[in-house]
Design a protein around this motif. Sequence first.
Motif, PDB file in Angstrom:
ATOM      1  N   ALA A   1       0.888  -1.423  -0.020  1.00  0.00           N
ATOM      2  CA  ALA A   1       0.068  -0.073   0.030  1.00  0.00           C
ATOM      3  C   ALA A   1       0.795   1.223   0.087  1.00  0.00           C
ATOM      4  O   ALA A   1       0.639   2.259  -0.725  1.00  0.00           O
ATOM      5  N   LEU A   2       1.729   1.052   0.895  1.00  0.00           N
ATOM      6  CA  LEU A   2       2.836   2.361   0.881  1.00  0.00           C
ATOM      7  C   LEU A   2       3.553   2.602  -0.577  1.00  0.00           C
ATOM      8  O   LEU A   2       3.409   3.803  -0.813  1.00  0.00           O
ATOM      9  N   ALA A   3       3.938   1.544  -1.108  1.00  0.00           N
ATOM     10  CA  ALA A   3       4.537   1.584  -2.391  1.00  0.00           C
ATOM     11  C   ALA A   3       3.423   2.013  -3.597  1.00  0.00           C
ATOM     12  O   ALA A   3       3.612   2.808  -4.502  1.00  0.00           O
ATOM     13  N   TRP A   4       2.278   1.562  -3.414  1.00  0.00           N
ATOM     14  CA  TRP A   4       1.172   1.704  -4.412  1.00  0.00           C
ATOM     15  C   TRP A   4       0.869   3.464  -4.454  1.00  0.00           C
ATOM     16  O   TRP A   4       0.791   3.911  -5.196  1.00  0.00           O
TER      17      TRP A   4
ATOM     18  N   PRO B   1       7.664   3.155  -5.274  1.00  0.00           N
ATOM     19  CA  PRO B   1       8.352   1.828  -4.623  1.00  0.00           C
ATOM     20  C   PRO B   1       9.585   2.322  -3.776  1.00  0.00           C
ATOM     21  O   PRO B   1      10.076   3.364  -4.005  1.00  0.00           O
ATOM     22  N   HIS B   2       9.457   1.604  -2.682  1.00  0.00           N
ATOM     23  CA  HIS B   2      10.778   1.948  -1.829  1.00  0.00           C
ATOM     24  C   HIS B   2      11.129   0.367  -1.547  1.00  0.00           C
ATOM     25  O   HIS B   2      10.710  -0.386  -0.834  1.00  0.00           O
ATOM     26  N   GLU B   3      12.145   0.230  -2.335  1.00  0.00           N
ATOM     27  CA  GLU B   3      12.979  -0.953  -2.222  1.00  0.00           C
ATOM     28  C   GLU B   3      13.112  -2.036  -1.209  1.00  0.00           C
ATOM     29  O   GLU B   3      13.005  -2.954  -0.705  1.00  0.00           O
ATOM     30  N   ALA B   4      13.904  -1.037  -0.250  1.00  0.00           N
ATOM     31  CA  ALA B   4      14.070  -1.508   1.140  1.00  0.00           C
ATOM     32  C   ALA B   4      13.036  -2.040   1.784  1.00  0.00           C
ATOM     33  O   ALA B   4      12.782  -3.123   2.657  1.00  0.00           O
TER      34      ALA B   4
END
Length: 531
Positions: free
Chosen positions: A314-317, A321-324
């Motif tokens: 949900a955060l990435a959407w 994107p936050h790879e870590a």
Amino acid sequence: MDPVIIVGAGPVGLTLALALARQEVPSVVLDEGPGKDEQRLARTAVLREDTAALIGRLTGFPVAETGFRWAGWRSMRRKQVMREITFGEDDPTLLHLPQHVLTAALREAIGAERLVRVAVDSRLDSLEQEPAGVTAHTRGPKGTWWRGSYLVGCDGPRSTVRKLQDIRFPGRTAVERHAVAALRTELPWPGEALLHRTPPWRTSGPPVSEVTARPLADDVWRMDWLLPPGKDLVTPDLLVARVRETLAGWSGGTTPPYELLDTGVHTVHHRLARRWRAGRVFLAGDSAHLLGALGTQGLDEGLRDADNLAWKLALAWHHGPHEALLDSYQVERRAIVAARLRAADQALPLLRGGGLRSAVPGAARGHDALLTDGHLGRGPLGAPGAYADSPLAPPYAESAVEVDTAPGAAIADVWVTAEDGSSVALRDRLGRGALLVLLIAPGTVVWDRKHWVTAGIMPRLAAAVTALPHRAELLVAESYPGAAAHTVLLIRPDGHLVTAFGGVRPADLYEAAEAALGGPRTTAEAPAGKS
């Protein structure tokens, strides 16, 4: 932005879809079946307290009332009672319910959810990844192409997603086999689950080394007989003989009336996927792991996969994107399941091997205790894992203090006062995508919110919460296990403790919150914004 594609409409896939919807993320669930589930009373799920709360929160369904909470547990060896446990408020029990009841509750909730679309008769046969998303193709009466932001394989042990991504699935096949029966009858210990090792009777077939009886609602019991190694067929006559001799053995030699409702054979496999993430593709549930020996419940772990992954996707959407953060899903969940599999594989030779070790004084009692802990969700074989070594753990801070919940473990459920002044259970505030900041302030319950919200350390803490790098909700509790007054707890959206501080430390709180979100973003991960 494109929805998340979820492959598989079992409990894990449906739970993930609902968890994403609660955080305003749309999804498409690809169901290879017709959208209906076979009613099998011999296929049940055992959920821990926090996992049952997750289902209740997502569905609004009284899952705790539909399932059955055991009144107690007894462990027997031959004719001797080895251990008896009575459950109460201070020792909550597990929730036992048919899996089709759980799935039906999830399907009903999804039917009223505008952000979830279920595509029935849609079997995945290919997928492609690009930097900006995923394209999947399904075959069937309505075969078509689907475009998604991410794709999650919740499609079971023979996962097509896993195979298309060429992810290895090593492990052991047929670790154990159990004959299973669901029947309606009366046993001498109503409402209590039972583990009976080496029962003293033998009237047909090979000797029974272990039988388990777990109560369900309406006087229904699920019974499991551990089968000897090999691939011998479990015939209907053999299973009926097992039922009759077991019931007679527990009822003084006379078989009580019973109604046989369902039967089956449960084969336990131990497997763990090498990777749980491949770019924008993830695995969850049985597609990522298979476990189930010694009472460990694979479905409960699969639901924890969904809960862990949902807030990160949900955060990435919403923010890019936050790879870590996305990588942490595999690191956290795979480590927990791997540890449980190692514990089971180390214990099985001791528990099933017999021989000299079983003759050591006290060994039988220790083995029974180990088995009981596994069945009851305790100890190395059953206790829910903590993300103690998570890459999302914050750096050391001198202001950090200890409470009864270890960092990375699931929080205890306490009553809290929310920002609107309402009194709710802490677990009811989870799953909304927000961090939770909990202040322990004894005595506030007797004051009107308008008085204490502007008093003491509250204004400073409220300002610190507003300045955090992600949306957070400020809550207040009278007490928390092991926490002194003015302790501040930082809690992840999935209910795991990040850390606790002695008092208000804005800089430390900000640093811990940033770490819990995967640390600072790199230039390549600059937020893309919600579309």
